[in-house]
Design a protein around this motif. Structure first.
Motif, PDB file in Angstrom:
ATOM      1  N   HIS A 170       9.439  47.415  75.250  1.00 23.30           N
ATOM      2  CA  HIS A 170      10.024  48.540  74.526  1.00 23.30           C
ATOM      3  C   HIS A 170      10.037  48.247  73.019  1.00 23.30           C
ATOM      4  O   HIS A 170       9.701  49.105  72.209  1.00 23.30           O
ATOM      5  CB  HIS A 170      11.442  48.834  75.024  1.00 23.30           C
ATOM      6  CG  HIS A 170      12.164  49.870  74.230  1.00 23.30           C
ATOM      7  ND1 HIS A 170      11.933  51.213  74.386  1.00 23.30           N
ATOM      8  CD2 HIS A 170      13.086  49.751  73.244  1.00 23.30           C
ATOM      9  CE1 HIS A 170      12.698  51.891  73.547  1.00 23.30           C
ATOM     10  NE2 HIS A 170      13.412  51.022  72.839  1.00 23.30           N
ATOM     11  N   PHE A 171      10.455  47.012  72.669  1.00 24.22           N
ATOM     12  CA  PHE A 171      10.528  46.634  71.266  1.00 24.22           C
ATOM     13  C   PHE A 171       9.188  46.076  70.810  1.00 24.22           C
ATOM     14  O   PHE A 171       8.534  45.338  71.523  1.00 24.22           O
ATOM     15  CB  PHE A 171      11.645  45.596  71.048  1.00 24.22           C
ATOM     16  CG  PHE A 171      13.008  46.120  71.416  1.00 24.22           C
ATOM     17  CD1 PHE A 171      13.637  47.058  70.614  1.00 24.22           C
ATOM     18  CD2 PHE A 171      13.647  45.690  72.564  1.00 24.22           C
ATOM     19  CE1 PHE A 171      14.888  47.554  70.946  1.00 24.22           C
ATOM     20  CE2 PHE A 171      14.898  46.182  72.910  1.00 24.22           C
ATOM     21  CZ  PHE A 171      15.522  47.117  72.100  1.00 24.22           C
ATOM     22  N   LYS A 172       8.805  46.430  69.600  1.00 28.52           N
ATOM     23  CA  LYS A 172       7.507  46.016  69.055  1.00 28.52           C
ATOM     24  C   LYS A 172       7.469  44.520  68.740  1.00 28.52           C
ATOM     25  O   LYS A 172       6.424  43.894  68.792  1.00 28.52           O
ATOM     26  CB  LYS A 172       7.171  46.812  67.796  1.00 28.52           C
ATOM     27  CG  LYS A 172       7.100  48.308  68.014  1.00 28.52           C
ATOM     28  CD  LYS A 172       5.866  48.691  68.781  1.00 28.52           C
ATOM     29  CE  LYS A 172       5.789  50.195  68.930  1.00 28.52           C
ATOM     30  NZ  LYS A 172       5.568  50.658  70.272  1.00 28.52           N
ATOM     31  N   SER A 173       8.627  43.954  68.358  1.00 24.63           N
ATOM     32  CA  SER A 173       8.684  42.521  68.062  1.00 24.63           C
ATOM     33  C   SER A 173      10.067  41.996  68.417  1.00 24.63           C
ATOM     34  O   SER A 173      11.003  42.776  68.636  1.00 24.63           O
ATOM     35  CB  SER A 173       8.399  42.254  66.577  1.00 24.63           C
ATOM     36  OG  SER A 173       9.554  42.474  65.789  1.00 24.63           O
ATOM     37  N   THR A 174      10.190  40.678  68.445  1.00 23.91           N
ATOM     38  CA  THR A 174      11.487  40.080  68.741  1.00 23.91           C
ATOM     39  C   THR A 174      12.514  40.453  67.673  1.00 23.91           C
ATOM     40  O   THR A 174      13.703  40.524  67.961  1.00 23.91           O
ATOM     41  CB  THR A 174      11.380  38.549  68.844  1.00 23.91           C
ATOM     42  OG1 THR A 174      10.828  38.036  67.632  1.00 23.91           O
ATOM     43  CG2 THR A 174      10.508  38.140  70.030  1.00 23.91           C
ATOM     44  N   GLN A 175      12.053  40.703  66.457  1.00 25.75           N
ATOM     45  CA  GLN A 175      12.953  41.090  65.365  1.00 25.75           C
ATOM     46  C   GLN A 175      13.595  42.457  65.589  1.00 25.75           C
ATOM     47  O   GLN A 175      14.582  42.792  64.942  1.00 25.75           O
ATOM     48  CB  GLN A 175      12.190  41.101  64.032  1.00 25.75           C
ATOM     49  CG  GLN A 175      11.576  39.778  63.655  1.00 25.75           C
ATOM     50  CD  GLN A 175      12.619  38.674  63.482  1.00 25.75           C
ATOM     51  OE1 GLN A 175      13.612  38.863  62.810  1.00 25.75           O
ATOM     52  NE2 GLN A 175      12.392  37.542  64.110  1.00 25.75           N
ATOM     53  N   ASP A 176      13.043  43.249  66.513  1.00 29.41           N
ATOM     54  CA  ASP A 176      13.569  44.582  66.815  1.00 29.41           C
ATOM     55  C   ASP A 176      14.484  44.581  68.038  1.00 29.41           C
ATOM     56  O   ASP A 176      15.113  45.592  68.341  1.00 29.41           O
ATOM     57  CB  ASP A 176      12.418  45.568  67.071  1.00 29.41           C
ATOM     58  CG  ASP A 176      11.519  45.746  65.865  1.00 29.41           C
ATOM     59  OD1 ASP A 176      12.026  45.676  64.728  1.00 29.41           O
ATOM     60  OD2 ASP A 176      10.310  45.955  66.062  1.00 29.41           O
ATOM     61  N   SER A 177      14.549  43.467  68.755  1.00 32.52           N
ATOM     62  CA  SER A 177      15.302  43.401  70.007  1.00 32.52           C
ATOM     63  C   SER A 177      16.707  42.848  69.769  1.00 32.52           C
ATOM     64  O   SER A 177      16.882  41.649  69.521  1.00 32.52           O
ATOM     65  CB  SER A 177      14.564  42.496  71.004  1.00 32.52           C
ATOM     66  OG  SER A 177      15.365  42.283  72.145  1.00 32.52           O
ATOM     67  N   PRO A 178      17.752  43.689  69.862  1.00 34.45           N
ATOM     68  CA  PRO A 178      19.108  43.192  69.604  1.00 34.45           C
ATOM     69  C   PRO A 178      19.533  42.110  70.599  1.00 34.45           C
ATOM     70  O   PRO A 178      20.216  41.151  70.223  1.00 34.45           O
ATOM     71  CB  PRO A 178      19.991  44.437  69.711  1.00 34.45           C
ATOM     72  CG  PRO A 178      19.179  45.446  70.439  1.00 34.45           C
ATOM     73  CD  PRO A 178      17.742  45.107  70.204  1.00 34.45           C
ATOM     74  N   GLY A 179      19.138  42.229  71.837  1.00 35.89           N
ATOM     75  CA  GLY A 179      19.503  41.226  72.831  1.00 35.89           C
ATOM     76  C   GLY A 179      18.864  39.882  72.545  1.00 35.89           C
ATOM     77  O   GLY A 179      19.508  38.828  72.649  1.00 35.89           O
ATOM     78  N   TYR A 180      17.602  39.902  72.180  1.00 39.37           N
ATOM     79  CA  TYR A 180      16.908  38.662  71.841  1.00 39.37           C
ATOM     80  C   TYR A 180      17.557  38.009  70.622  1.00 39.37           C
ATOM     81  O   TYR A 180      17.837  36.810  70.615  1.00 39.37           O
ATOM     82  CB  TYR A 180      15.420  38.935  71.575  1.00 39.37           C
ATOM     83  CG  TYR A 180      14.662  37.697  71.151  1.00 39.37           C
ATOM     84  CD1 TYR A 180      14.200  36.793  72.099  1.00 39.37           C
ATOM     85  CD2 TYR A 180      14.449  37.420  69.808  1.00 39.37           C
ATOM     86  CE1 TYR A 180      13.524  35.641  71.715  1.00 39.37           C
ATOM     87  CE2 TYR A 180      13.777  36.270  69.413  1.00 39.37           C
ATOM     88  CZ  TYR A 180      13.314  35.379  70.372  1.00 39.37           C
ATOM     89  OH  TYR A 180      12.665  34.248  69.990  1.00 39.37           O
ATOM     90  N   LEU A 181      17.826  38.817  69.592  1.00 41.40           N
ATOM     91  CA  LEU A 181      18.422  38.281  68.369  1.00 41.40           C
ATOM     92  C   LEU A 181      19.821  37.729  68.634  1.00 41.40           C
ATOM     93  O   LEU A 181      20.186  36.663  68.134  1.00 41.40           O
ATOM     94  CB  LEU A 181      18.467  39.360  67.281  1.00 41.40           C
ATOM     95  CG  LEU A 181      17.106  39.819  66.759  1.00 41.40           C
ATOM     96  CD1 LEU A 181      17.265  41.023  65.833  1.00 41.40           C
ATOM     97  CD2 LEU A 181      16.384  38.686  66.061  1.00 41.40           C
ATOM     98  N   LEU A 182      20.599  38.454  69.444  1.00 42.40           N
ATOM     99  CA  LEU A 182      21.940  37.979  69.787  1.00 42.40           C
ATOM    100  C   LEU A 182      21.863  36.657  70.540  1.00 42.40           C
ATOM    101  O   LEU A 182      22.638  35.733  70.276  1.00 42.40           O
ATOM    102  CB  LEU A 182      22.692  39.020  70.628  1.00 42.40           C
ATOM    103  CG  LEU A 182      24.103  38.629  71.058  1.00 42.40           C
ATOM    104  CD1 LEU A 182      25.003  38.396  69.848  1.00 42.40           C
ATOM    105  CD2 LEU A 182      24.684  39.709  71.959  1.00 42.40           C
ATOM    106  N   GLY A 183      20.919  36.536  71.436  1.00 44.52           N
ATOM    107  CA  GLY A 183      20.726  35.292  72.171  1.00 44.52           C
ATOM    108  C   GLY A 183      20.381  34.140  71.247  1.00 44.52           C
ATOM    109  O   GLY A 183      20.931  33.039  71.370  1.00 44.52           O
TER     110      GLY A 183
END
Length: 153
Positions: free
Chosen positions: A8-21
């Protein structure tokens, strides 16, 4: 050959869950450095802090109170409290009105360790989140909103 995986997200920088992790792992690593010398894990610290906070208003803090205050699993709380009791940081006593419950209290050693841990963790937090500058209050408000929104899930 498997079909290409779609994100869904184009990059990890766009993924709130990934960034929060990622942020959580970095923050936990920083806290580990300040809590290790005090013989505390982050989870032990959180439960001691919850007990300390609740004890300011209530002389009969129970395991359930600590679990609710810290948004933690009751069985995990039970195990961690046993460890804290083994370390002589807390004591458990019979509850005066509820025979199923134990009253959890900080020992003098536990209060000393908690005070040292609070100072160390609060300083670590101020350092870790300093990059937010004037946005720290808004960051905290957003976290509170997300916690409230997802608490019962």
């Amino acid at each position: 050959m498997p079909k290409e995986i779609e994100f869904h997200f184009k990059s990890t920088q766009d993924s709130p869950g990934y960034l929060l992790g990622q942020l959580t792992m970095l923050w936990q690593r920083k806290l580990k450095k300040v809590l290790d010398p005090l013989d505390l894990t982050q989870t032990q610290f959180v439960l001691l802090a919850a007990l300390g906070w609740l004890s300011k208003k209530n002389d009969a803090v129970t395991q359930v109170d600590i679990a609710n205050q810290s948004n933690a699993d009751r069985m995990m709380v039970s195990k961690v409290l046993r460890t804290l009791e083994d370390k002589k940081f807390i004591s458990r006593q019979e509850h005066q009105t509820d025979t199923r419950a134990k009253v959890i209290k900080l020992t003098s050693e536990g209060a000393k360790v908690l005070q040292n841990a609070l100072t160390a963790v609060e300083n670590a937090d101020l350092d870790f989140f300093s990059g937010l500058g004037n946005n720290l209050s808004l960051f905290n408000q957003n976290m509170v909103s997300l916690i409230e929104q997802n608490k019962d899930e």
